[in-house]
Every structure is written in structure tokens, then in C-alpha cells.
Design a protein around this motif. Structure first.
Motif, PDB file in Angstrom:
ATOM      1  N   ASN A  75      23.321  43.804  39.601  1.00  0.00           N
ATOM      2  CA  ASN A  75      23.937  44.992  40.169  1.00  0.00           C
ATOM      3  C   ASN A  75      23.093  45.585  41.285  1.00  0.00           C
ATOM      4  O   ASN A  75      23.609  45.979  42.324  1.00  0.00           O
ATOM      5  CB  ASN A  75      24.146  46.028  39.063  1.00  0.00           C
ATOM      6  N   SER A 238      27.204  56.102  37.039  1.00  0.00           N
ATOM      7  CA  SER A 238      28.440  55.415  37.387  1.00  0.00           C
ATOM      8  C   SER A 238      28.333  54.560  38.638  1.00  0.00           C
ATOM      9  O   SER A 238      29.142  53.661  38.850  1.00  0.00           O
ATOM     10  CB  SER A 238      29.590  56.427  37.552  1.00  0.00           C
ATOM     11  N   LYS A 239      27.319  54.797  39.484  1.00  0.00           N
ATOM     12  CA  LYS A 239      27.200  53.984  40.697  1.00  0.00           C
ATOM     13  C   LYS A 239      26.704  52.572  40.394  1.00  0.00           C
ATOM     14  O   LYS A 239      26.874  51.670  41.216  1.00  0.00           O
ATOM     15  CB  LYS A 239      26.267  54.657  41.702  1.00  0.00           C
ATOM     16  N   SER A 241      27.720  49.848  38.966  1.00  0.00           N
ATOM     17  CA  SER A 241      29.026  49.458  38.448  1.00  0.00           C
ATOM     18  C   SER A 241      29.043  48.158  37.653  1.00  0.00           C
ATOM     19  O   SER A 241      29.964  47.930  36.884  1.00  0.00           O
ATOM     20  CB  SER A 241      30.031  49.361  39.601  1.00  0.00           C
ATOM     21  N   GLY A 245      30.840  50.449  34.317  1.00  0.00           N
ATOM     22  CA  GLY A 245      32.114  50.689  34.972  1.00  0.00           C
ATOM     23  C   GLY A 245      32.626  52.049  34.534  1.00  0.00           C
ATOM     24  O   GLY A 245      32.137  52.630  33.572  1.00  0.00           O
ATOM     25  N   TRP A 246      33.607  52.579  35.241  1.00  0.00           N
ATOM     26  CA  TRP A 246      34.095  53.884  34.841  1.00  0.00           C
ATOM     27  C   TRP A 246      35.592  54.016  35.016  1.00  0.00           C
ATOM     28  O   TRP A 246      36.219  53.338  35.825  1.00  0.00           O
ATOM     29  CB  TRP A 246      33.363  55.009  35.578  1.00  0.00           C
ATOM     30  N   ARG A 251      41.380  54.545  38.495  1.00  0.00           N
ATOM     31  CA  ARG A 251      40.744  53.455  37.757  1.00  0.00           C
ATOM     32  C   ARG A 251      41.160  53.547  36.295  1.00  0.00           C
ATOM     33  O   ARG A 251      40.873  54.535  35.625  1.00  0.00           O
ATOM     34  CB  ARG A 251      39.213  53.538  37.860  1.00  0.00           C
ATOM     35  N   ALA A 256      39.006  47.979  33.781  1.00  0.00           N
ATOM     36  CA  ALA A 256      37.553  48.009  33.627  1.00  0.00           C
ATOM     37  C   ALA A 256      37.048  47.187  32.443  1.00  0.00           C
ATOM     38  O   ALA A 256      35.975  46.591  32.506  1.00  0.00           O
ATOM     39  CB  ALA A 256      37.088  49.458  33.475  1.00  0.00           C
ATOM     40  N   HIS A 260      32.418  44.908  32.628  1.00  0.00           N
ATOM     41  CA  HIS A 260      31.186  45.679  32.672  1.00  0.00           C
ATOM     42  C   HIS A 260      30.514  45.682  31.303  1.00  0.00           C
ATOM     43  O   HIS A 260      31.132  45.389  30.286  1.00  0.00           O
ATOM     44  CB  HIS A 260      31.470  47.124  33.100  1.00  0.00           C
TER      45      HIS A 260
END
Length: 273
Positions: A75, A238-239, A241, A245-246, A251, A256, A260
Motif C-alpha cells: 500500500n 482510511s487513506k 486503502s 478499505g472504507w 462506496r 469493499a 482489503h
């Protein structure tokens, strides 16, 4: 009818709080210099002599949870490629084992350290993170071959790094003073949300532990007892990802799940990123 107005007011107050902390932090740094230099390690960075016993625990943690750390590594590489910036909070890395090359200007570290740096940067107290690392490794003492001397050395550095941490004290105080009102409004907003899923494990994020980070495939939601503070922390995660994931505006959970390590319930956030 009042829900959008409450939401706008909530985020306006959150912005004011963040701006206030941004303004006050440089002043606090100057005023508290004598104290922080006297307790240099917890306030400015880990000393070389204290790195080996912590690095041992970090290496053991990697052996216990390689999938989590490999995912985080991937990531970071992807975020760096897309943004051209280093997403790692280097100011937090200074409190974990690292190597700095003066010739290249590069900082080398283990991505377990990056995980803990990210969690601390998101708001989890340092002692909570160090306790998690210690307990997770030492419950596998026999398999990992840890000695009492190695445990003692880690405990010594943990005590040193977790005590007299002035920024941690200030953050705790600001949340205590400011958080009660924000939590009340955030709980009202959260009560208007429909249950996200009955097909997957949903856990309220803990503010006093990071054990939840090991529960792969679960949905992590803000904690009802401290919605604002936990939501603020989850927002910072949350960045990243590939790991977190969010679910939020635009979304869905179906998009998701499976992609993740964990899913964050970010439906309180009124914008898409």
C-alpha cells in the motif's frame, strides 16, 4: 430536516479544533523545550542504543503476522507511486528502530514500525501500541525463544519511550476538554445510520487497544461511547486503502469486502475522497 445542519455544524467544529491545534502546537513546542530535552527519547526520538531490543520484537511480530505487514508495504508503494509523496509519518518513525543514511538522505525501517507509526499518527496512545506489541510477541514466548533478559530489555525501553511523552498528555487533555460535546453530536448522527451488515463481523474500534487490527475481514465501526474521537482516528487510517478499505458516500460494502484487510465504516463522512 435537522440532520444535514447538524452534520455541517459538527464538521465546522471539527475544523475549528484542528486549526486550533495547528496554531497552538508550535507555541507548545517552544514553551516546553526544557522539559522535552530533559526527557529526550519519548519526545524527540529513540536513541541508537535502545533500538536492538525493540527491533527483536518487531522482527518477531513480522513472523507472526506477515500478511498484514506485506499488505501495508504494498500500500505504501502504491500511494507513493500515485501521489509522488512518502505517506509514512516520518516524525513518528523516529520513535521506532530505523537507520538514516546521510549520503542518500534515506530512512530505512521495518514496515512493522510503519504500522505502529501510522496507528500512533492516527491517535492511538503510544503506551497502548507498545503494550500490544509486547503482549502479542510475549504470548508466543516459547515458540519464539524469548529469554527473560530480552523481555527485561524491551520493558526498559518501553517504559522509557512511553513515559514523559508530552504530546500524548496534551492530546489526551484536549480530547477530554473538547470531546464530550463533539461525542454527543456524533452519537446523534450515528443513531440515524442503518445497520451496515448482518453478514460480516462488525466491531466497534477500541480506543484503548489495537488488538482489533489483527481481525482480518471484519468491518470496523466508530465506538458508540466515543464516536467523535474514534471516527477521527479511523478517518486518518482510511487513506491506506490496501489495508483499510472504507464504506461511505459512493462506496458500498459489497465493493469493499474481500479487497482489503479490514473495512472501515466511514458513513459519517459527508464527502467522497
Amino acid at each position: 430536516m435537522n440532520k444535514p445542519l447538524n452534520q455541517k455544524w459538527f464538521y465546522a467544529q471539527l475544523l475549528v479544533y484542528q486549526m486550533f491545534m495547528l496554531f497552538i502546537n508550535p507555541i507548545l513546542v517552544i514553551v516546553t523545550l526544557p522539559y522535552t530535552f530533559y526527557h529526550f527519547s519519548p519526545n524527540w526520538g529513540m536513541q541508537d542504543k535502545d533500538m536492538p531490543p525493540v527491533q527483536l520484537y518487531i522482527d518477531h511480530f513480522y513472523r507472526l503476522h506477515p500478511d498484514l505487514i506485506v499488505g501495508l508495504h504494498s500500500n505504501f508503494e502504491r500511494l507513493q507511486l500515485f501521489t509522488g509523496k512518502d505517506p509514512i509519518p516520518l516524525q513518528r518513525i523516529a520513535f521506532w528502530p530505523y537507520k538514516y543514511d546521510k549520503n542518500t538522505g534515506q530512512t530505512e525501517f521495518n514496515f512493522v514500525a510503519a504500522l505502529f507509526a501510522v496507528l500512533e499518527d492516527a491517535g492511538w496512545p503510544r503506551r497502548v501500541i507498545w503494550t500490544f506489541l509486547r503482549d502479542e510477541v510475549e504470548k508466543n514466548t516459547v515458540d519464539l525463544g524469548l529469554t527473560d533478559a530480552q523481555k527485561g530489555e524491551f520493558a526498559r525501553v518501553m517504559q522509557k519511550m512511553s513515559s514523559h511523552h508530552l504530546a500524548g498528555y496534551i492530546t489526551k487533555l484536549s480530547h477530554k476538554v473538547y470531546g464530550a460535546r463533539m461525542n454527543k453530536q456524533a452519537r446523534e448522527m450515528m443513531s440515524n445510520l442503518e445497520p451496515l451488515t448482518d453478514l460480516h463481523t462488525v466491531i466497534p474500534v477500541s480506543l484503548n487497544s489495537v488488538d482489533w487490527v489483527l481481525q482480518r475481514g471484519c468491518v470496523v465501526s466508530p465506538n458508540p461511547t466515543a464516536v467523535w474521537e474514534s471516527f477521527e482516528r479511523l478517518s486518518r487510517l482510511s487513506k491506506f486503502s490496501a489495508i483499510w478499505g472504507w464504506v461511505g458516500k459512493g462506496r458500498t460494502l459489497e465493493e469493499a469486502i474481500g479487497k482489503h484487510w479490514q473495512i472501515l465504516d466511514m458513513r459519517l463522512k459527508p464527502w467522497d475522497e
